[in-house]
Design a protein around this motif. Structure first.
Motif, short mmCIF file in Angstrom:
data_model
loop_
_atom_site.label_atom_id
_atom_site.label_comp_id
_atom_site.label_asym_id
_atom_site.label_seq_id
_atom_site.Cartn_x
_atom_site.Cartn_y
_atom_site.Cartn_z
N VAL A 115 0.75 -1.18 0.01
CA VAL A 115 0.23 -0.11 0.08
C VAL A 115 0.99 1.30 0.15
O VAL A 115 0.62 2.37 -0.81
CB VAL A 115 -0.82 -0.01 1.23
N TRP A 142 -6.23 -0.12 -3.20
CA TRP A 142 -6.16 -1.62 -2.77
C TRP A 142 -5.98 -2.64 -4.13
O TRP A 142 -5.31 -3.69 -3.84
CB TRP A 142 -7.34 -2.01 -1.86
N ALA A 145 -2.54 -2.26 -5.35
CA ALA A 145 -1.32 -3.01 -4.04
C ALA A 145 -1.54 -4.23 -4.01
O ALA A 145 -0.47 -5.10 -3.93
CB ALA A 145 -1.86 -2.28 -2.95
#
Length: 220
Positions: A115, A142, A145
């Motif tokens: 992240v 998200w 990541a």
């Protein structure tokens, strides 16, 4: 030659060892699913703007990563549940809890690093189009990541799979424990442990190969 091999102690031990392999994989998979949930929460907690949350998450990660998983499972099974809480839990449950807590600390660092590696401009872009902080994390940060987490999460699977061998100390019926039980009766430690190694490699080598392929595709 082939018939001799099939009838040898190597292959005779296989049905017995496969029972242990099933438990090994089961404990690993369930433990990592729970560990990912823990790791995701703790990893995001380490990025929180609230100092208290960051401190709690950091302490958890440092304590778990700084102690051996063997000590952790013994602490959970013999110390915490029996002497402190006063509740007896079965060996498999203790093993799953240990894997979950242990993997969760390492996965937390994977999540935090993934992240944190996303360009800060992505956060600003999300806010500029009217998304809240949570929406920006969910829909923009998200997904990007998570792609970066996949290879290290695969490596954690391999590590946790091998860590289950330590649970033989509390007589969990995983692969190594079943191997010990078999060679204690047949007096064939070399043949049995060879098959134990082979079964581990059958899982870990293809997984490693798949992760390398996946990582190359993601880079491209």
């Amino acid at each position: 030659m082939i018939n001799t091999f099939i009838e040898s102690h190597y292959m005779q031990s296989l049905p017995f060892l496969l029972k242990g392999l099933v438990w090994t994989i089961l404990i690993t998979v369930i433990g990592l699913i729970l560990g990912f949930i823990i790791g995701a929460l703790v990893g995001l907690g380490r990025l929180s703007n609230k100092k208290f949350i960051r401190m709690i998450c950091t302490v958890y990660v440092e304590v778990i990563r700084g102690t051996p998983i063997l000590v952790q499972v013994l602490f959970i099974y013999l110390g915490l549940t029996e002497q402190v809480i006063g509740v007896n839990i079965d060996k498999v449950t203790a093993s799953i809890i240990a894997i979950s807590i242990n993997a969760g600390a390492y996965i937390a660092e994977i999540v935090r690093g993934a992240v944190d590696s996303i360009d800060k401009g992505q956060h600003e872009a999300g806010r500029s189009i009217g998304l809240s902080k949570k929406q920006t994390m969910r829909y923009i940060i998200w997904p990007q990541a998570f792609k970066r987490m996949i290879p290290p999460l695969g490596n954690q699977f391999i590590i946790s799979l091998k860590d289950t061998s330590l649970f033989s100390v509390i007589a969990v019926g995983e692969l190594l424990y079943m191997g010990k039980q078999y060679y204690n009766v047949t007096y064939t430690p070399f043949q049995t442990l060879t098959m134990v190694c082979v079964l581990y490699l059958i899982i870990t080598i293809p997984t490693s190969y798949f992760l390398r392929r996946l990582e190359r595709k993601m880079v491209v």
